[in-house]
Scaffold this motif. Sequence first.
Motif, mmCIF file in Angstrom:
data_model
loop_
_atom_site.group_PDB
_atom_site.id
_atom_site.type_symbol
_atom_site.label_atom_id
_atom_site.label_comp_id
_atom_site.label_asym_id
_atom_site.label_seq_id
_atom_site.Cartn_x
_atom_site.Cartn_y
_atom_site.Cartn_z
ATOM 1 N N ARG A 51 0.852 -1.184 0.000
ATOM 2 C CA ARG A 51 0.000 0.000 0.000
ATOM 3 C C ARG A 51 0.888 1.233 0.000
ATOM 4 O O ARG A 51 2.001 1.201 0.519
ATOM 5 N N LYS A 52 0.377 2.267 -0.585
ATOM 6 C CA LYS A 52 1.184 3.484 -0.691
ATOM 7 C C LYS A 52 0.445 4.671 -0.089
ATOM 8 O O LYS A 52 -0.785 4.708 -0.075
ATOM 9 N N ILE A 53 1.239 5.611 0.364
ATOM 10 C CA ILE A 53 0.660 6.853 0.881
ATOM 11 C C ILE A 53 0.747 7.917 -0.207
ATOM 12 O O ILE A 53 1.833 8.169 -0.751
ATOM 13 N N VAL A 54 -0.397 8.488 -0.529
ATOM 14 C CA VAL A 54 -0.438 9.528 -1.556
ATOM 15 C C VAL A 54 -0.890 10.841 -0.920
ATOM 16 O O VAL A 54 -1.881 10.866 -0.196
ATOM 17 N N ARG A 55 -0.147 11.880 -1.193
ATOM 18 C CA ARG A 55 -0.589 13.204 -0.739
ATOM 19 C C ARG A 55 -1.165 13.967 -1.917
ATOM 20 O O ARG A 55 -0.575 13.999 -2.994
ATOM 21 N N ILE A 56 -2.347 14.551 -1.715
ATOM 22 C CA ILE A 56 -2.858 15.484 -2.723
ATOM 23 C C ILE A 56 -2.469 16.871 -2.209
ATOM 24 O O ILE A 56 -2.883 17.266 -1.118
ATOM 25 N N LEU A 57 -1.669 17.565 -2.977
ATOM 26 C CA LEU A 57 -1.161 18.865 -2.520
ATOM 27 C C LEU A 57 -2.298 19.771 -2.061
ATOM 28 O O LEU A 57 -3.234 20.027 -2.797
ATOM 29 N N GLY A 58 -2.215 20.190 -0.816
ATOM 30 C CA GLY A 58 -3.224 21.096 -0.269
ATOM 31 C C GLY A 58 -4.449 20.401 0.301
ATOM 32 O O GLY A 58 -5.316 21.051 0.871
ATOM 33 N N TYR A 59 -4.547 19.075 0.126
ATOM 34 C CA TYR A 59 -5.772 18.389 0.547
ATOM 35 C C TYR A 59 -5.553 17.156 1.422
ATOM 36 O O TYR A 59 -6.477 16.377 1.611
ATOM 37 N N GLN A 112 -3.603 13.484 2.988
ATOM 38 C CA GLN A 112 -3.025 12.207 2.539
ATOM 39 C C GLN A 112 -4.044 11.062 2.491
ATOM 40 O O GLN A 112 -5.016 11.060 3.240
ATOM 41 N N TYR A 113 -3.761 10.106 1.613
ATOM 42 C CA TYR A 113 -4.618 8.926 1.440
ATOM 43 C C TYR A 113 -3.748 7.672 1.374
ATOM 44 O O TYR A 113 -2.592 7.746 0.955
ATOM 45 N N VAL A 114 -4.339 6.545 1.775
ATOM 46 C CA VAL A 114 -3.662 5.252 1.572
ATOM 47 C C VAL A 114 -4.312 4.593 0.372
ATOM 48 O O VAL A 114 -5.547 4.522 0.303
ATOM 49 N N VAL A 115 -3.493 4.124 -0.570
ATOM 50 C CA VAL A 115 -4.067 3.426 -1.727
ATOM 51 C C VAL A 115 -3.368 2.083 -1.935
ATOM 52 O O VAL A 115 -2.208 1.909 -1.551
ATOM 53 N N ASP A 116 -4.085 1.162 -2.542
ATOM 54 C CA ASP A 116 -3.491 -0.127 -2.883
ATOM 55 C C ASP A 116 -2.572 0.044 -4.081
ATOM 56 O O ASP A 116 -2.725 0.985 -4.860
ATOM 57 N N LEU A 125 -7.315 12.200 -11.859
ATOM 58 C CA LEU A 125 -6.249 11.834 -10.920
ATOM 59 C C LEU A 125 -6.715 12.015 -9.472
ATOM 60 O O LEU A 125 -6.521 11.136 -8.626
ATOM 61 N N ASN A 126 -7.358 13.138 -9.216
ATOM 62 C CA ASN A 126 -7.838 13.423 -7.858
ATOM 63 C C ASN A 126 -8.960 12.475 -7.452
ATOM 64 O O ASN A 126 -9.000 11.999 -6.317
ATOM 65 N N ILE A 127 -9.849 12.199 -8.402
ATOM 66 C CA ILE A 127 -10.981 11.312 -8.093
ATOM 67 C C ILE A 127 -10.486 9.899 -7.782
ATOM 68 O O ILE A 127 -10.969 9.253 -6.845
ATOM 69 N N ILE A 128 -9.496 9.442 -8.561
ATOM 70 C CA ILE A 128 -8.963 8.092 -8.324
ATOM 71 C C ILE A 128 -8.498 7.968 -6.871
ATOM 72 O O ILE A 128 -8.849 7.028 -6.160
ATOM 73 N N VAL A 129 -7.727 8.954 -6.437
ATOM 74 C CA VAL A 129 -7.167 8.890 -5.079
ATOM 75 C C VAL A 129 -8.259 9.046 -4.024
ATOM 76 O O VAL A 129 -8.305 8.299 -3.041
ATOM 77 N N GLY A 152 -8.904 5.531 -2.531
ATOM 78 C CA GLY A 152 -8.019 5.526 -1.370
ATOM 79 C C GLY A 152 -8.796 5.785 -0.093
ATOM 80 O O GLY A 152 -9.988 6.100 -0.139
ATOM 81 N N ASN A 153 -8.126 5.619 1.030
ATOM 82 C CA ASN A 153 -8.736 5.955 2.320
ATOM 83 C C ASN A 153 -8.016 7.148 2.902
ATOM 84 O O ASN A 153 -6.779 7.136 3.008
ATOM 85 N N ALA A 154 -8.794 8.155 3.282
ATOM 86 C CA ALA A 154 -8.179 9.347 3.864
ATOM 87 C C ALA A 154 -7.476 8.985 5.160
ATOM 88 O O ALA A 154 -7.999 8.211 5.957
ATOM 89 N N ILE A 155 -6.301 9.534 5.335
ATOM 90 C CA ILE A 155 -5.537 9.271 6.563
ATOM 91 C C ILE A 155 -5.995 10.250 7.636
ATOM 92 O O ILE A 155 -6.235 11.419 7.359
#
Lengths: 111, 231
Positions: free
Chosen positions: A10-18, A20-24, A62-66, A70-73
């Motif tokens: 699993r990876k941690i993705v940050r959306i700049l300004g919004y 972090q999310y965990v995604v598979d 891109l934003n919608i996918i995450v 993903g799950n918000a941290i």
Amino acid sequence: MSNNNNNKERKIVRILGYGQYVVDDNVMHEINTVDNKIVKLLESGENNDSVRAEFERHLKVLNIIVEEKGNAIESKEIVQSDVVIPGQDITLEEARKLFKGEGIIKDSDYL
Amino acid sequence: MSFSNRLVNLIKQKVNKVLDNHEDPNEALDYSAVKQAELIQRLRRDIVEVVASKKRLEMQKSRILENINKLDEQAKAAVKAGRDDLARLALERKNANLNQIKELDTQIMAIQNEQNKLENAEKRLSAKVEEFKSRKEIIKAKYSSAEAQVRIKENITGISEEMSDIGMSMSRAEEKTEAMQSKAMAMDEMIESGALVDYTNNKDQIQVELEKTETKSQVEDELAKLKSSIA
């Protein structure tokens, strides 16, 4: 990153300004596909309306996918991101600057 | 290189600088805590500023809406008085005002978005800062161990990433607010100069003309009365 029970990374993705999310990991492939499309647009150097519209469309996807896959941290979690993607409100010009490694992130005294 | 990797590298460069500057991990923890407190202060100030800018735009909007009502009334009065020329003028001005409203709405929406972003960022950062404080004490108690060193690095890196991101959001919001403030000033000047409607005089050009028309018809009425009484 730690592995979950299915042994899927699993990876941690940050959306700049919004935040972090965990995604598979399989979601990472989707992210990369859209990311590549965005890079092509940024590298093209073109500025016309259709390029702008296409950029905005990919950015939205891109934003919608995450956000949706993903799950918000939790806010209080302190964790480093594996990947950082731009938020939906970034402009083509700002994205180009960031891509070149200039602008927006100033040598600020925030840190 | 992918865009997302580039972004993560940009942030890492910033964050690593923080770690490189402090050999003593304890010192790094304290330094980070000071910076966090500073950033939260600054963030809260920025939010106040953004809210004030939004209020200003909303006030302008209500002024322009008042204007539109007034122009509508004037157009009606002009048509009644048979002065299509004045009615046209009033409606033209109304159109200009409607365009300003559209522009203001877009700006208000954009600034609202900035406000939401900063407010959410403030919540995230506050929660992290609290968490950092408690972790800091725990880690400090055993900071010489190798495990503590790793934890220190992780925590500082994690929170610095958030701070770097927030710093970017703040810079953008500041730029946007500045741009909007100068636009708002320009619009104030337009309103004051009467380009949208004459606020400086209670009686604008259309009003003066309408009153003239009214006076004229009153005079005509009286004249007619006079004539009929004599005849």
